[in-house]
Design a protein around this motif. Sequence first.
Motif, PDB file in Angstrom:
ATOM      1  N   ARG A  45     -94.224  22.001  22.375  1.00 50.50           N
ATOM      2  CA  ARG A  45     -92.643  21.105  22.450  1.00 50.50           C
ATOM      3  C   ARG A  45     -92.270  19.997  22.010  1.00 50.50           C
TER       4      ARG A  45
ATOM      5  N   ILE B 254     -88.710  19.915  20.753  1.00 51.20           N
ATOM      6  CA  ILE B 254     -87.933  19.971  21.449  1.00 51.20           C
ATOM      7  C   ILE B 254     -87.886  20.351  22.595  1.00 51.20           C
ATOM      8  N   ASP B 255     -87.317  19.810  23.477  1.00 53.81           N
ATOM      9  CA  ASP B 255     -86.835  20.209  24.872  1.00 53.81           C
ATOM     10  C   ASP B 255     -86.248  20.952  25.193  1.00 53.81           C
TER      11      ASP B 255
ATOM     12  N   GLU C 152     -82.492  17.916  24.753  1.00 55.83           N
ATOM     13  CA  GLU C 152     -82.616  16.931  23.423  1.00 55.83           C
ATOM     14  C   GLU C 152     -81.448  17.508  22.099  1.00 55.83           C
ATOM     15  N   TYR C 153     -81.037  16.176  21.805  1.00 57.79           N
ATOM     16  CA  TYR C 153     -80.473  16.892  20.466  1.00 57.79           C
ATOM     17  C   TYR C 153     -80.690  16.308  19.217  1.00 57.79           C
ATOM     18  N   VAL C 154     -81.072  17.274  18.239  1.00 58.36           N
ATOM     19  CA  VAL C 154     -81.846  17.901  17.325  1.00 58.36           C
ATOM     20  C   VAL C 154     -81.599  17.768  16.139  1.00 58.36           C
TER      21      VAL C 154
ATOM     22  N   THR D 274     -77.965  20.318  20.198  1.00 60.83           N
ATOM     23  CA  THR D 274     -78.506  20.504  21.732  1.00 60.83           C
ATOM     24  C   THR D 274     -79.129  21.419  22.560  1.00 60.83           C
TER      25      THR D 274
ATOM     26  N   ASN E 240     -85.698  14.807  16.347  1.00 60.51           N
ATOM     27  CA  ASN E 240     -85.412  14.240  17.471  1.00 60.51           C
ATOM     28  C   ASN E 240     -85.306  12.763  18.435  1.00 60.51           C
ATOM     29  N   SER E 241     -83.601  13.151  18.084  1.00 62.94           N
ATOM     30  CA  SER E 241     -83.018  11.491  17.967  1.00 62.94           C
ATOM     31  C   SER E 241     -82.745  11.600  19.812  1.00 62.94           C
ATOM     32  N   THR E 242     -83.228  12.265  20.646  1.00 62.48           N
ATOM     33  CA  THR E 242     -83.027  11.431  22.578  1.00 62.48           C
ATOM     34  C   THR E 242     -84.139  11.690  23.132  1.00 62.48           C
ATOM     35  N   ARG E 243     -85.733  11.881  22.063  1.00 66.30           N
ATOM     36  CA  ARG E 243     -87.008  12.029  23.066  1.00 66.30           C
ATOM     37  C   ARG E 243     -87.287  10.859  23.059  1.00 66.30           C
TER      38      ARG E 243
ATOM     39  N   THR F 127     -81.249   5.333  24.669  1.00 62.87           N
ATOM     40  CA  THR F 127     -80.776   6.474  24.294  1.00 62.87           C
ATOM     41  C   THR F 127     -78.946   6.842  24.583  1.00 62.87           C
TER      42      THR F 127
END
Length: 270
Positions: A118, A120-121, A124-126, A134, A167-170, A233
């Motif tokens: 993971r 990314i999930d 999440e915004y990547v 997203t 990953n901007s939102t992790r 965030t």
Amino acid sequence: MANGIMEQTIPYTDLTVSTLLFAIIVLVAGFVIVKFLVSMFRSGIKSTKLPELVVEFLTRFLSILLYIMVVFAFLGTLGFDINGFVIGLSAVVGLVLGFGLQDTLTNLAAGVWIAALRPIDMGEYVKVNGESGTVKAVGIMATELLTPDNQYITIPNKLIWGSPVINSTRMPTRRVSVDVGIGYSSDLEKAIRVAIELMKGHSLVLTEPEPAVVTTELADSSVNLQLRAWTNTGDFWTVKNELTAGIFEAYRKEGIEIPFPQLSVHLEKN
């Protein structure tokens, strides 16, 4: 009369009407059962509290396997030699791989690693491989992103796994940076103080770490500053937009010049 019609042979085939109808029933019933089983599987696996990304990946994987089984059952009902078909399909797959087209297996393996580790999930915004969006799903072969302007992007899993991922939102908090320039004749200390007060007065800016202002550059026509404030965030874009507008209004109110590039042209008479 009806029995006679059902036992009639379809032209150019050895199939009877009854055999074809039964095969169609098997196909339709199989698809319905697959949807039911996949739905049950999804509900059951969600109760294990596995990450949504893993749930989506396993559900899609099971769905593909079950649909393949239904197609094989349909072909078997029509009288096809399933064993021979499987052997032939295996030979084709081996031939494809022999020509060096391993992308399918590579994407499948990459999808398994993405679902397991993971990076990314879901949700999440990547930014990955030059694309941003997203995460909507990680499929068997590709990862699906949705951009802020509602464009749907599909990226092969091997490119996700083999590329750096931003990953901007992790993380729960992020630092907001707002760049602004002031004139060389402006009071630098006053400009920094006004910016600090603006950030500290914002309800969504965190007190720890404390807001800060740094001088980033002595440019051609301005002293460039950067406002740095930490926020949750989810509030990142709200804070960035409000600080950008706020610093403009605050500097204009305080008489601090925000210059724009100017070009002076001198003409000489011969």
